[in-house]
Design a protein around this motif. Structure first.
Motif, PDB file in Angstrom:
ATOM      1  N   UNK A 157      -1.623 -10.581  -0.503  1.00  0.00           N
ATOM      2  CA  UNK A 157      -3.162 -10.246  -0.495  1.00  0.00           C
ATOM      3  C   UNK A 157      -3.020  -8.772  -0.855  1.00  0.00           C
ATOM      4  N   UNK A 158      -2.140  -8.184  -0.514  1.00  0.00           N
ATOM      5  CA  UNK A 158      -2.420  -6.476  -0.994  1.00  0.00           C
ATOM      6  C   UNK A 158      -2.080  -6.460  -2.423  1.00  0.00           C
ATOM      7  N   UNK A 159      -0.927  -7.111  -2.900  1.00  0.00           N
ATOM      8  CA  UNK A 159      -0.593  -7.090  -4.191  1.00  0.00           C
ATOM      9  C   UNK A 159      -1.744  -7.563  -5.030  1.00  0.00           C
ATOM     10  N   UNK A 160      -2.457  -8.763  -4.853  1.00  0.00           N
ATOM     11  CA  UNK A 160      -3.600  -9.143  -5.352  1.00  0.00           C
ATOM     12  C   UNK A 160      -4.738  -8.146  -5.334  1.00  0.00           C
ATOM     13  N   UNK A 161      -4.960  -7.632  -4.130  1.00  0.00           N
ATOM     14  CA  UNK A 161      -6.053  -6.538  -4.322  1.00  0.00           C
ATOM     15  C   UNK A 161      -5.827  -5.477  -5.171  1.00  0.00           C
ATOM     16  N   UNK A 162      -4.642  -4.957  -5.256  1.00  0.00           N
ATOM     17  CA  UNK A 162      -4.295  -3.795  -6.158  1.00  0.00           C
ATOM     18  C   UNK A 162      -4.474  -4.295  -7.530  1.00  0.00           C
ATOM     19  N   UNK A 163      -3.923  -5.632  -7.802  1.00  0.00           N
ATOM     20  CA  UNK A 163      -4.256  -6.169  -9.218  1.00  0.00           C
ATOM     21  C   UNK A 163      -5.639  -6.102  -9.698  1.00  0.00           C
ATOM     22  N   UNK A 164      -6.538  -6.686  -8.734  1.00  0.00           N
ATOM     23  CA  UNK A 164      -7.768  -6.907  -8.977  1.00  0.00           C
ATOM     24  C   UNK A 164      -8.431  -5.362  -9.121  1.00  0.00           C
ATOM     25  N   UNK A 165      -8.070  -4.591  -8.399  1.00  0.00           N
ATOM     26  CA  UNK A 165      -8.564  -3.096  -8.597  1.00  0.00           C
ATOM     27  C   UNK A 165      -8.225  -2.621 -10.067  1.00  0.00           C
ATOM     28  N   UNK A 166      -6.820  -2.762 -10.344  1.00  0.00           N
ATOM     29  CA  UNK A 166      -6.456  -2.308 -11.457  1.00  0.00           C
ATOM     30  C   UNK A 166      -7.012  -3.227 -12.750  1.00  0.00           C
ATOM     31  N   UNK A 182      -6.898   3.238  -3.056  1.00  0.00           N
ATOM     32  CA  UNK A 182      -7.039   2.150  -3.919  1.00  0.00           C
ATOM     33  C   UNK A 182      -8.104   2.650  -4.955  1.00  0.00           C
ATOM     34  N   UNK A 183      -9.035   3.525  -4.400  1.00  0.00           N
ATOM     35  CA  UNK A 183     -10.172   4.225  -5.338  1.00  0.00           C
ATOM     36  C   UNK A 183      -9.488   5.286  -6.378  1.00  0.00           C
ATOM     37  N   UNK A 184      -8.534   6.021  -5.754  1.00  0.00           N
ATOM     38  CA  UNK A 184      -7.841   7.068  -6.522  1.00  0.00           C
ATOM     39  C   UNK A 184      -6.762   6.306  -7.645  1.00  0.00           C
ATOM     40  N   UNK A 185      -6.114   5.038  -7.077  1.00  0.00           N
ATOM     41  CA  UNK A 185      -5.363   4.667  -8.118  1.00  0.00           C
ATOM     42  C   UNK A 185      -6.110   3.851  -8.996  1.00  0.00           C
ATOM     43  N   UNK A 186      -7.344   3.326  -8.926  1.00  0.00           N
ATOM     44  CA  UNK A 186      -8.226   2.809  -9.882  1.00  0.00           C
ATOM     45  C   UNK A 186      -8.610   3.599 -10.754  1.00  0.00           C
ATOM     46  N   UNK A 187      -8.902   5.014 -10.300  1.00  0.00           N
ATOM     47  CA  UNK A 187      -9.389   5.919 -11.231  1.00  0.00           C
ATOM     48  C   UNK A 187      -8.259   6.360 -12.197  1.00  0.00           C
ATOM     49  N   UNK A 188      -7.080   6.496 -11.481  1.00  0.00           N
ATOM     50  CA  UNK A 188      -5.944   6.840 -12.441  1.00  0.00           C
ATOM     51  C   UNK A 188      -5.725   5.887 -13.412  1.00  0.00           C
ATOM     52  N   UNK A 189      -5.918   4.650 -13.134  1.00  0.00           N
ATOM     53  CA  UNK A 189      -5.640   3.615 -14.193  1.00  0.00           C
ATOM     54  C   UNK A 189      -6.852   3.528 -15.266  1.00  0.00           C
ATOM     55  N   UNK A 214      -0.242   0.857  -3.073  1.00  0.00           N
ATOM     56  CA  UNK A 214      -0.022  -0.527  -2.552  1.00  0.00           C
ATOM     57  C   UNK A 214       0.920  -0.214  -1.268  1.00  0.00           C
ATOM     58  N   UNK A 215       1.687   0.504  -0.828  1.00  0.00           N
ATOM     59  CA  UNK A 215       2.336   0.722   0.247  1.00  0.00           C
ATOM     60  C   UNK A 215       1.038   1.041   1.252  1.00  0.00           C
ATOM     61  N   UNK A 216       0.163   1.765   1.037  1.00  0.00           N
ATOM     62  CA  UNK A 216      -0.726   2.003   2.016  1.00  0.00           C
ATOM     63  C   UNK A 216      -1.684   0.848   2.567  1.00  0.00           C
ATOM     64  N   UNK A 217      -1.934  -0.030   1.208  1.00  0.00           N
ATOM     65  CA  UNK A 217      -2.800  -1.219   1.536  1.00  0.00           C
ATOM     66  C   UNK A 217      -1.901  -2.161   2.266  1.00  0.00           C
TER      67      UNK A 217
END
Lengths: 107, 898
Positions: free
Chosen positions: B866-875, B784-791, B520-523
């Motif tokens: 927007x960044x939070x939303x993006x991360x949420x959608x990815x998750x 984002x992709x790595x975090x998505x893979x993680x979750x 999220x910090x990076x996004x």
């Protein structure tokens, strides 16, 4: 087969190639690699690390010894009488195996 | 392919990575011989088979160095057991770990590949940043060198020194070995017969400047000692790049003559490769030069009021920086007091490198930070993956602990796999970095200083090592934690059930939340840079270039010695260009908008209502532009009132015409009425005939000093930029040939620069912002992709673990929606935790970014939202898949499987 070569058999392929390369002339490390490559094609040439570990083992065992010749940082090696006998014994061992394989219809 | 480079890279990998893997005894005894043999082997292989040979040798050597044997026969070889019983034996542990990794090739390949990309990305960014910011400049004792600038009382950083200042510094203090004067220029280089004209940057330094820098030419003797022999030809040093580009790397160039601005110069040397000596123009970006000349000026007669040079001083041996600063301050105060009524003129020193990289520090720092964040995510990601593997192996390990292998063995086993993967990732990362570093350097060209010095060097290798170490340490934490906390007694029972223990689940959740926070910090960072660039893109540069084209032509040489000839020639060429079919209008100017350089004049507006009456406040510095008829209209300047200035004519006396910009108009004529008023500069007087919107000179985003547009014949320039406006539908390609032909029909020896759209200058003024954004966006996407893979991994694991529970619930009548809600609820909690952490991190890091942002604060709510939303959608997307799978669990099957 004389008893003093027995403990060395079978040889690792890298060791056999080292002895083969030194049968007719003194060579340095990379020379041995080149010779092995010329003899067999690139499939089985050893890498530097494997080669020098083998050179170390074989010097300790008395199969080869440092030659007097030196070129810069390259040291030359030559085969000892024992090494010659071991190489010959390994070759006949392999030969016998091959003959067995042939008579068994494998080859 | 570049053979020597391939060998160099291979050598670096071998020396730093492979050779140290050898047993110490072997290295001591055979090290040199092995090195020599490896080198020969590599050189031969590259010479014969190029990169294929290179790769084969590297793989073979790596395999040998890692202990894999010549072939498989040795594994079955006779001989006693190597290990001392059931204890810890490093060799066999390594072999087992390799085998375990080999048994799950999918996992291993993905882990090594992501690691290689991450390590490679970090290594190249780190290498580039440290190469620019930390590496010493390629001069002799570079820490002794300082630039000297002269600041006036106003807002005028990096002002030029007068030649008189340089002379005083030489004579009045012992603190400096020598002080040199520098200037940059553009010159016309032609073949000896005057053909093949080409416009080249030049560095001009006072006599002795090459020795002051401590630069020795790569070939040739260098400049002759001053005044020896007195009638010697003028001399020039040629850069390595120009030597290759213009002279085909001719080994006999030294000693020959070349034509510069129509005058012969003797080439006395070729500068070393990568010698990219750059001088800041007083306000613009640093510029280098491909030709070095000795300044043929007597500094002792220089006008003390006129700033013309950058000063370069070498602090004397044994003199500390504070003493040097004090000595400089004494001279500075003397100049201020004697000539400037002590109004606060200041000559100040700045370390050469600090001056050169000042503007690059913030973006490079942010970039390294972003790459480091990505590495942390990668480490956390690998930690969860290895944690899972450790879990899977728990049965095996607990069996072993039951047999008395002990905690040490468990820990070693847990560490070995991450270590091996990190090693492989390091090797892959080095290859990635070897490719990416030059690419990055090329992208940075023109945006970052010192890019010529960059390459795959020990700094990149160090960065890769650092990255691999960091990731390996992080990746080991998961299994290490598990290995340390595993209860050997309970292990068997736990491993008997499918799924993971409670502690492992908690560890994994924490790791995934961490990944999401970092991502999220990076996004947020990338989002802020995007918003900033958006703001910049809608900034009004103050003029409308439309489809106008521009190119520079220099009128130098014997035919253009007189101002009158130059003016006539430029007007003739302008007329010729106007006559080219497809051209609507044409004009020329000394300095284009956004070029960052032009002359500054002190101007006044006598009698204007905006004057305060205080002569010091009412005198202003103006950026002055010499414009031909048609230029302002062709380049898309917006007239607020009045018209363009007319040429004053060859024999004009009295005031000429001038156009001012809205900055001056607002200040001096707040209620209008500028037309017809007077502007004075030194002894000149001009009548204002028009007011235009300011076309930005320095950057698209801010107002600058006021501007004045004077007729080009008042102060002719030998080098001017022509601007032509094509008819609608005529493309630059259609026109380029005929424009060139029109110029050369007038005089074939005139150099014509690249013909480019004037609007491209607006775009390239934003190049640094685009580069920052491109890299940050890449990192953010990867994160984002790595975090998505993680979750995904965590949720999928939870579904597997709770298979039985889900089966029971569904048997009891829970419907699919409830199951999905249950699974997603879990990922929602993780996402929430990650988001909170990420926002805190972004807030902490935001202030580092603020110097890179324009028109948006680091705490921009839109970006954060927007960044939070993006991360949420990815998750959500990453957890939906396993959740959906959970609904298809057949209750009976789930219950029976246990």
């Amino acid at each position: 087969m004389s008893s003093d070569v027995e403990p060395f058999l079978p040889l690792r392929p890298v060791e056999f190639h080292v002895l083969l390369s030194l049968v007719n002339e003194e060579r340095h490390g990379y020379g041995i690699m080149q010779d092995a490559e010329a003899r067999t094609g690139s499939a089985v040439i050893p890498d530097v690390a494997t080669l020098y570990r083998a050179l170390h083992r074989m010097s300790e065992a008395g199969l080869i010894e440092p030659a007097d010749r030196k070129e810069g940082r390259r040291s030359y090696y030559r085969i000892t009488a024992l090494g010659r006998r071991v190489a010959r014994a390994e070759a006949s061992r392999l030969d016998a195996l091959l003959a067995a394989a042939r008579s068994g219809g494998l080859l | 392919m570049n053979d020597s480079r391939a060998v160099r890279w291979g050598w670096v990998v071998y020396r730093r990575l492979l050779a140290p893997l050898q047993p110490g005894a072997l290295r001591t005894r055979y090290g040199e011989a092995m090195d020599a043999a490896f080198r020969e082997h590599l050189v031969d292989a590259v010479a014969r088979r190029g990169w294929i040979g290179w790769t084969a040798v590297m793989i073979r050597t790596a395999r040998g160095a890692l202990g894999a044997r010549f072939d498989g026969t040795t594994a079955r070889r006779s001989g006693g057991p190597r290990t001392g019983g059931g204890g810890v034996d490093a060799t066999s542990e390594v072999r087992q770990a390799v085998r375990r990794l080999g048994r799950s090739p999918g996992f291993t390949v993905v882990a090594v590949a992501t690691l290689a990309l991450g390590v490679g990305a970090f290594a190249s960014v780190f290498g580039v940043a440290s190469g620019i910011l930390v590496a010493p400049l390629p001069y002799d004792e570079p820490h002794e060198l300082v630039w000297l600038w002269r600041d006036y009382w106003g807002d005028f950083p990096r002002g030029w020194l007068s030649g008189a200042d340089i002379v005083r510094l030489r004579n009045e203090t012992e603190a400096f070995d020598d002080v040199a004067a520098f200037r940059t220029a553009r010159v016309t280089l032609t073949d000896q017969d005057g053909s093949a004209p080409r416009e080249v940057g030049a560095v001009l330094g006072s006599p002795g400047f090459v020795e002051l820098l401590g630069v020795r030419p790569e070939r040739g003797p260098g400049f002759s000692p001053v005044d020896f022999p007195p009638d010697a030809p003028d001399e020039v040093l040629v850069s390595h790049a120009l030597w290759e580009a213009a002279f085909g790397a001719d080994p006999d160039l030294v000693g020959r003559d070349v034509q510069v601005n129509g005058t012969p110069y003797r080439v006395v040397g070729v500068l070393p490769d990568q010698m990219d000596f750059q001088v800041h123009s007083s306000l613009g970006s640093p510029r280098g030069g491909d030709l070095w000349f000795v300044l043929d000026v007597d500094l002792t007669t220089a006008n003390v009021y006129s700033g013309q040079y950058a000063g370069l001083a070498r602090i004397a041996d044994g003199v500390g920086r504070p003493e040097a600063d004090a000595a400089l301050a004494r001279v500075s105060d003397a100049v201020d007091g004697e000539h400037f009524q002590s109004r606060g003129l200041r000559i100040w020193p700045v370390d050469l490198k600090d001056d050169l990289v000042a503007e690059a520090r913030a973006p490079l720092g942010a970039l390294v930070g972003a790459a480091a964040l990505l590495l942390l995510i990668l480490g956390a990601n690998l930690a969860t993956l290895f944690l899972t593997r450790t879990e899977d192996r728990l049965r095996e390990t607990s069996l072993r602990s039951a047999l008395g292998a002990g905690r040490r063995a468990l820990v070693l086993t847990a560490l070995l796999e991450p270590a091996l993967v990190a090693l492989a990732g390091l090797a892959g990362g080095l290859l990635v970095a070897a490719w990416a570093t030059p690419v990055l350097a090329r992208m940075g060209r023109g945006v970052l200083p010192r890019t010529a010095e960059l390459g795959f060097d020990p700094r990149v290798v160090a960065g890769a090592g650092l990255a691999a170490l960091l990731v390996a340490a992080l990746a080991a934490t998961g299994p290490l934690f598990r290995g340390l906390t595993a209860d050997p007694g309970r292990g068997l029972g736990e491993g008997g059930r499918s799924g993971s223990s409670r502690g492992a689940v908690r560890t994994r959740s924490a790791l995934v939340a961490t990944q999401m926070a970092l991502a999220l910090a990076l996004v947020v960072g990338a989002g802020l840079l995007t918003r900033s660039l958006q703001e910049l893109l809608v900034q009004d540069p103050g003029f409308d270039p439309g489809s106008a084209l521009t190119f520079r032509v220099s009128f130098r040489g014997p035919g253009y010695a007189e101002d009158g000839t130059v003016v006539a020639a430029q007007e003739a060429v302008r007329q010729a260009l106007t006559g080219v079919p497809g051209v609507v209008s044409a004009g020329h100017v000394g300095s284009l908008p956004l070029s960052q350089e032009t002359d500054q004049w002190g101007v006044r507006f006598p009698g204007a209502p905006g004057n305060t009456g205080d002569p010091e406040v009412d005198g202003e510095l103006a950026d002055v532009f010499n414009v031909s008829p048609g230029y302002l209209e062709t380049a898309g300047f917006r007239f607020l009132e009045g018209r363009a200035p007319r040429p004053s004519g060859p024999d004009a006396v009295g005031p000429y015409e001038v156009v001012i910009d809205d900055v001056f108009a607002r200040r001096f004529f707040p209620d209008g009425g500028a037309l017809g008023a007077l502007m004075t500069a030194d002894t000149d007087t001009a009548t204002i005939v028009g007011v235009v919107d300011q076309a930005r000179l320095y950057a698209v985003e801010h107002d600058d000093r006021g501007q004045a547009y004077i007729p080009s014949d008042v102060d002719p320039r030998s080098s001017v930029s022509f601007v032509v406006l094509p008819n609608r539908g005529v493309t630059p390609d259609d026109l380029a040939g005929s424009l060139r032909a029109a110029v050369h029909a007038f005089d074939a020896s005139l150099p014509v620069d690249d013909i480019r759209p004037l609007g491209a200058d607006v775009g390239s003024a934003l190049a640094p912002d685009r580069l920052n954004l491109g890299l940050a966006a890449t990192f953010a996407l990867a994160a984002l992709i790595l975090a998505g893979l993680g979750i995904y991994g965590v949720v999928a694991g939870a579904v597997t673990r709770r298979r039985r529970e889900i089966g029971v619930r569904m048997a009891m009548g829970a419907d699919a929606r409830q199951v999905v809600a249950m699974i997603l609820g879990r990922s929602a909690r993780l996402t929430l935790a990650g988001t909170l952490g990420g926002l805190l991190l972004a807030a902490a890091l935001g202030r580092w970014l603020s110097s890179l942002l324009f028109g948006v604060t680091p705490f921009d709510p839109v970006t954060w939202g927007l960044a939070t939303l993006t991360l949420g959608l990815f998750a959500l997307a990453a957890s939906w898949l396993p959740a959906h799978r959970a609904t298809r669990i057949a209750p009976r099957e789930a219950l029976q499987r246990e």
